[in-house]
Design a protein around this motif. Structure first.
Motif, PDB file in Angstrom:
ATOM      1  N   VAL A  72     -22.903 -35.455  -9.256  1.00  0.00           N
ATOM      2  CA  VAL A  72     -23.604 -35.792 -10.525  1.00  0.00           C
ATOM      3  C   VAL A  72     -23.067 -35.071 -11.425  1.00  0.00           C
ATOM      4  O   VAL A  72     -22.612 -35.475 -12.856  1.00  0.00           O
ATOM      5  N   GLY A 101     -18.890 -43.751  -8.729  1.00  0.00           N
ATOM      6  CA  GLY A 101     -19.723 -42.748  -9.664  1.00  0.00           C
ATOM      7  C   GLY A 101     -18.535 -42.676 -10.791  1.00  0.00           C
ATOM      8  O   GLY A 101     -18.849 -42.824 -12.197  1.00  0.00           O
ATOM      9  N   LEU A 387     -26.124 -41.544  -5.452  1.00  0.00           N
ATOM     10  CA  LEU A 387     -25.511 -42.468  -7.055  1.00  0.00           C
ATOM     11  C   LEU A 387     -26.315 -43.591  -6.420  1.00  0.00           C
ATOM     12  O   LEU A 387     -26.630 -43.858  -5.138  1.00  0.00           O
ATOM     13  N   PRO A 393     -26.260 -42.476 -11.732  1.00  0.00           N
ATOM     14  CA  PRO A 393     -27.203 -41.352 -11.462  1.00  0.00           C
ATOM     15  C   PRO A 393     -28.513 -41.922 -10.582  1.00  0.00           C
ATOM     16  O   PRO A 393     -28.952 -42.851 -11.558  1.00  0.00           O
ATOM     17  N   ALA A 397     -31.405 -36.842 -10.303  1.00  0.00           N
ATOM     18  CA  ALA A 397     -29.973 -36.296 -10.001  1.00  0.00           C
ATOM     19  C   ALA A 397     -30.223 -35.003 -10.206  1.00  0.00           C
ATOM     20  O   ALA A 397     -29.840 -34.994 -11.679  1.00  0.00           O
ATOM     21  N   THR A 399     -28.672 -33.148 -12.790  1.00  0.00           N
ATOM     22  CA  THR A 399     -27.134 -33.036 -14.405  1.00  0.00           C
ATOM     23  C   THR A 399     -26.611 -31.436 -15.115  1.00  0.00           C
ATOM     24  O   THR A 399     -26.227 -32.336 -15.731  1.00  0.00           O
TER      25      THR A 399
END
Length: 436
Positions: A72, A101, A387, A393, A397, A399
């Motif tokens: 991510v 993604g 995902l 995402p 998740a 980041t």
């Protein structure tokens, strides 16, 4: 060549192991014109096989920047940084997750040319691995043989096969073999997961040591990929370093690490079960043997070398056998012993230049697998990388944009070490107990 071929290019490589970093970074270098100014940014996907500093140094491929990221975090970086080329040097599931993604991150906006492929010989899970890589602009095939197989798989399921592009392994090179060294040197190129059991690995080690005793005038080297505690592309439960402990070995037997090309500089006979090192050796015309002692089997990968002229056993090698490769087979495998290696990436460079100059930019990525074509398969692949089914995402998740703090780094190292200890120490014990 289009004008874009000589401009400054920004290239990113995402890799999940030391061998894939080597493949991805060297591929990126070969995909860009020599006249271009290239900035190469490396991203290492955080996981069980994230390379250590020693492994990265041994690979010897340097980037302008190098950072460790989650999937991510990488997608977030790609949505912020403008690149011309992106090389995904990952396992198939990782490639598929990143394609979805990235499709979500880029939307209909500008995006780089996306490239993926394989780090070596493709001898298992051909359809599975290929369909997981479908959706990239270029799916690189390391030989004419592979290119034909790749296109057949895509066309067989009704997927666009135009992305398949024939190249060669990016790490071939070095001076051609010019004759025997003093002392004559035999190198066994070990593999982390082939064979995958103690009996067979012990057998190979014993035969290597026996060869050293049979030929005391020779230097016999066991070339290892990683040190205990390190992981590479495949999990190594039974490292040879541990199997050799307690053995009475002759003085002409040694364990070695280092760059494979440097080891080949002093090799007179390369022996392996099915390592890509065989193709590196054949490229340099170093005598090469692929062992038949454990059978010629798909599970070992040595079936790939049928027709090569390189198949032989330890008994034959002990008796002085010297292999003679089949030139037609070698030519179809992208080994390029005929001097064509310098032009092996020309078609890929031209295709990338055309895509970069495409009016209106590139369309969104279109992988073969979608929630409609693979509703029982794709969501699980995406979820492993945090995902959702649409590639976005999942809530919660990771980041983070910045590097982890010292405490977080210590926890990660401890967790990774515990995992490796479990794989290399605990799992084999449990397996043996289950066989009682």
């Amino acid at each position: 060549m289009p004008a874009s071929a000589t401009k400054s290019l920004r290239v990113a490589v995402l890799a999940d192991s030391d061998t894939r970093w080597k493949w991805g970074a060297l591929t990126a270098r070969r995909l860009t014109p020599a006249a271009a100014e290239v900035r190469l940014d490396g991203y290492l996907l955080r996981g069980r096989a994230t390379p250590t500093a020693r492994q990265l140094q041994e690979v010897g491929v340097h980037a302008d920047s190098l950072s460790e990221v989650t999937g991510v975090e990488f997608l977030h970086a790609m949505s912020q940084e403008p690149y011309d080329i992106l090389v995904l040097a990952l396992v198939g599931g990782g490639v598929q997750a990143m394609l979805h993604g990235l499709r979500d991150a880029w939307g209909t906006g500008p995006r780089p040319v996306v490239v993926t492929g394989y780090v070596g010989v493709v001898y298992e899970k051909l359809a599975d691995g290929l369909l997981l890589r479908h959706g990239a602009d270029l799916v690189l095939a390391n030989s004419r043989h592979d290119a034909d197989r790749f296109r057949a798989v895509y066309e067989g399921v009704g997927a666009d096969a135009s992305s398949v592009t024939e190249v060669a392994l990016p790490f071939l090179g070095g001076a051609p073999y010019s004759g025997e060294h003093e002392p004559y040197t035999v190198v066994f190129a070990a593999q982390p997961s082939v064979p995958d059991n103690r009996r067979d690995r012990t057998y190979l080690l014993d035969r290597l040591i026996r060869h050293a005793r049979t030929h005391p005038e020779r230097e016999v080297l066991l070339k290892l990929r990683s040190k205990p505690g390190e992981h590479t592309t495949h999990i190594e439960e039974l490292p040879y370093q541990k199997l050799v402990q307690g053995n009475d070995v002759p003085d002409n037997f040694r364990l070695v690490y280092g760059h494979m090309g440097e080891v080949l500089d002093r090799t007179d006979l390369l022996v392996t079960v099915s390592s890509t090192a065989a193709l590196e050796a054949l490229h340099r015309r170093v005598p090469t043997v692929v062992l038949t002692d454990l059978g010629v089997r798909e599970a070992l990968g040595n079936h790939h070398f049928t027709g090569s002229g390189c198949l032989a056993s330890w008994d034959q090698l002990d008796a002085g056998h010297r292999p003679a490769p089949d030139e037609e087979w070698v030519a179809r495998q992208g080994v390029a012993t005929d001097g064509s290696y310098e032009t092996a990436f020309d078609a890929a460079r031209e295709r990338i230049a055309t895509l970069l100059d495409r009016a209106g930019g590139l369309p969104p990525l279109t992988p073969y697998y979608t929630p409609e074509t693979a509703p029982g398969y794709l969501p699980g692949i995406l979820a492993r990388h945090h995902l959702g089914p649409d590639g976005a995402p999942l809530p919660g998740a990771p980041t983070a944009d910045k590097a982890p703090g010292p405490v977080r780094q210590i926890v990660r190292r401890a967790a990774r070490g515990a995992y490796r200890h479990g794989v290399q120490r605990v799992a084999p014990v449990i397996r043996r107990m289950g066989e009682l």
